[in-house]
Design a protein around this motif. Structure first.
Motif, PDB file in Angstrom:
ATOM      1  N   PHE A  66      -7.437  16.560  -9.801  1.00 61.95           N
ATOM      2  CA  PHE A  66      -6.179  17.286  -9.888  1.00 61.95           C
ATOM      3  C   PHE A  66      -5.861  18.086  -8.632  1.00 61.95           C
ATOM      4  O   PHE A  66      -5.061  19.021  -8.661  1.00 61.95           O
ATOM      5  CB  PHE A  66      -6.206  18.203 -11.116  1.00 61.95           C
ATOM      6  CG  PHE A  66      -6.563  17.470 -12.375  1.00 61.95           C
ATOM      7  CD1 PHE A  66      -5.682  16.568 -12.961  1.00 61.95           C
ATOM      8  CD2 PHE A  66      -7.819  17.635 -12.965  1.00 61.95           C
ATOM      9  CE1 PHE A  66      -6.021  15.869 -14.112  1.00 61.95           C
ATOM     10  CE2 PHE A  66      -8.165  16.949 -14.117  1.00 61.95           C
ATOM     11  CZ  PHE A  66      -7.265  16.060 -14.684  1.00 61.95           C
ATOM     12  N   HIS A  75      -5.239  22.015  -7.986  1.00 61.76           N
ATOM     13  CA  HIS A  75      -5.207  22.586  -9.328  1.00 61.76           C
ATOM     14  C   HIS A  75      -6.472  22.274 -10.126  1.00 61.76           C
ATOM     15  O   HIS A  75      -6.577  22.693 -11.289  1.00 61.76           O
ATOM     16  CB  HIS A  75      -3.973  22.083 -10.080  1.00 61.76           C
ATOM     17  CG  HIS A  75      -2.672  22.457  -9.435  1.00 61.76           C
ATOM     18  ND1 HIS A  75      -2.231  23.770  -9.335  1.00 61.76           N
ATOM     19  CD2 HIS A  75      -1.723  21.703  -8.817  1.00 61.76           C
ATOM     20  CE1 HIS A  75      -1.070  23.791  -8.711  1.00 61.76           C
ATOM     21  NE2 HIS A  75      -0.737  22.558  -8.395  1.00 61.76           N
ATOM     22  N   GLU A  79       3.051  25.567 -13.131  1.00 62.81           N
ATOM     23  CA  GLU A  79       2.936  24.550 -12.084  1.00 62.81           C
ATOM     24  C   GLU A  79       1.613  23.795 -12.196  1.00 62.81           C
ATOM     25  O   GLU A  79       1.581  22.559 -12.168  1.00 62.81           O
ATOM     26  CB  GLU A  79       3.036  25.198 -10.698  1.00 62.81           C
ATOM     27  CG  GLU A  79       2.894  24.196  -9.555  1.00 62.81           C
ATOM     28  CD  GLU A  79       2.908  24.864  -8.185  1.00 62.81           C
ATOM     29  OE1 GLU A  79       2.717  24.149  -7.182  1.00 62.81           O
ATOM     30  OE2 GLU A  79       3.109  26.100  -8.125  1.00 62.81           O
ATOM     31  N   GLY A  80       0.510  24.546 -12.336  1.00 64.31           N
ATOM     32  CA  GLY A  80      -0.799  23.916 -12.423  1.00 64.31           C
ATOM     33  C   GLY A  80      -0.973  23.111 -13.690  1.00 64.31           C
ATOM     34  O   GLY A  80      -1.479  21.977 -13.664  1.00 64.31           O
ATOM     35  N   HIS A  96       1.104  19.867 -13.519  1.00 57.83           N
ATOM     36  CA  HIS A  96       0.505  18.913 -12.576  1.00 57.83           C
ATOM     37  C   HIS A  96      -0.702  18.235 -13.203  1.00 57.83           C
ATOM     38  O   HIS A  96      -0.850  17.002 -13.120  1.00 57.83           O
ATOM     39  CB  HIS A  96       0.088  19.635 -11.293  1.00 57.83           C
ATOM     40  CG  HIS A  96      -0.620  18.744 -10.315  1.00 57.83           C
ATOM     41  ND1 HIS A  96       0.051  17.902  -9.440  1.00 57.83           N
ATOM     42  CD2 HIS A  96      -1.954  18.525 -10.083  1.00 57.83           C
ATOM     43  CE1 HIS A  96      -0.819  17.224  -8.718  1.00 57.83           C
ATOM     44  NE2 HIS A  96      -2.047  17.582  -9.084  1.00 57.83           N
ATOM     45  N   ARG A 133       0.440  15.675 -15.892  1.00 59.24           N
ATOM     46  CA  ARG A 133       1.027  14.440 -15.350  1.00 59.24           C
ATOM     47  C   ARG A 133      -0.047  13.528 -14.765  1.00 59.24           C
ATOM     48  O   ARG A 133      -0.044  12.317 -15.002  1.00 59.24           O
ATOM     49  CB  ARG A 133       2.074  14.786 -14.294  1.00 59.24           C
ATOM     50  CG  ARG A 133       3.298  15.506 -14.846  1.00 59.24           C
ATOM     51  CD  ARG A 133       4.365  15.640 -13.783  1.00 59.24           C
ATOM     52  NE  ARG A 133       5.486  16.457 -14.249  1.00 59.24           N
ATOM     53  CZ  ARG A 133       5.740  17.700 -13.831  1.00 59.24           C
ATOM     54  NH1 ARG A 133       4.936  18.271 -12.930  1.00 59.24           N
ATOM     55  NH2 ARG A 133       6.766  18.374 -14.317  1.00 59.24           N
ATOM     56  N   VAL A 134      -0.960  14.115 -13.994  1.00 58.54           N
ATOM     57  CA  VAL A 134      -2.034  13.315 -13.403  1.00 58.54           C
ATOM     58  C   VAL A 134      -2.936  12.736 -14.492  1.00 58.54           C
ATOM     59  O   VAL A 134      -3.310  11.557 -14.450  1.00 58.54           O
ATOM     60  CB  VAL A 134      -2.868  14.160 -12.419  1.00 58.54           C
ATOM     61  CG1 VAL A 134      -4.112  13.388 -11.963  1.00 58.54           C
ATOM     62  CG2 VAL A 134      -2.024  14.568 -11.217  1.00 58.54           C
TER      63      VAL A 134
END
Length: 242
Positions: free
Chosen positions: A167, A170, A199-200, A203, A206-207
């Motif tokens: 990640f 993050h 934000e973290g 992210h 999604r990853v």
């Protein structure tokens, strides 16, 4: 430990990674010195090295960026919840990870009510831990039919995401991951330390969704521990979705 789903006598030093991980994960490829130089390999491995085997006869180990602890939970209603939770072992190299993984039962073979958890060393897989209580989890719910088709692959990919620091910047937000084996349907969750870090959290979600190969139509939700601690999982609202 009687009744535990791992081999009690395996040796970290003697164990070798399996030639091929479960559920079609590709074979590791030899890691040549030239390839390392071109890639600018540093003291710690990236996630690609997790899928490669060390050069035969080469004693060097491949350190991970973090030390990780594997936990096992088996539900026994006659005992307190914390007494059902056991730390199996710790590791901080690629080789030790595969030595452990290849000497424990697959998640799909565990009995209902059992959990595996992989957390950074020093963090316990419970909401009450100071590094978890402000956080939450990305939750993937599976049907009973998926247990013998996808479960082991999804769990292994989750583990590789964690120890491979997939990640980016993050990754420091990740605390660990848990797999719950249940009669009504299994669950896999990635825990993060700060639910308000939008934000973290997004992210990571999604990853993670992309790495699991989930379709764009599949929605996974993020639940804050503070919400699930006061409500059942079915009533807890998703703070974020991807």
């Amino acid at each position: 430990m009687a009744g535990c789903p791992w081999s009690p006598g395996y040796s970290m030093a003697a164990a070798r990674p399996a030639e091929e991980a479960e559920d079609g994960i590709q074979k590791w490829k030899k890691e040549g010195e030239k390839e390392e130089e071109e890639a600018g390999a540093g003291p710690c491995v990236g996630e690609e090295a997790l899928r490669k085997t060390p050069e035969e006869g080469k004693p060097d180990l491949h350190p991970l960026l973090n030390r990780w602890a594997l936990w096992f939970f088996k539900n026994d209603r006659s005992r307190a919840w914390q007494n059902n939770l056991h730390r199996v072992t710790k590791f901080n190299t690629v080789e030790d990870f595969w030595a452990i993984y290849n000497n424990i039962q697959l998640a799909s073979k565990l009995s209902s009510g059992c959990d595996y958890a992989l957390f950074k060393d020093g963090i316990k897989p419970m909401w009450e831990d100071s590094r978890n209580k402000r956080g939450g989890r990305w939750l993937v719910s599976l049907t009973k039919q998926q247990r013998h088709i996808e479960l082991d692959h999804l769990w292994l990919e989750t583990l590789l995401c964690l120890i491979g620091e997939s990640f980016g910047e993050h990754s420091q937000e990740v605390c660990g991951a848990v797999i719950n084996i249940r009669a009504k349907g299994d669950k896999i969750a990635v825990w993060t330390r700060e639910a308000e870090n939008q934000e973290g959290v997004l992210h990571i979600g999604r990853v993670y969704k992309e790495r699991l190969g989930l379709s764009t139509k599949t929605i996974i939700g993020y639940q804050a521990h503070a919400d699930t601690a006061t409500k059942s999982n079915s009533l807890a609202k998703n703070k974020f979705v991807v």
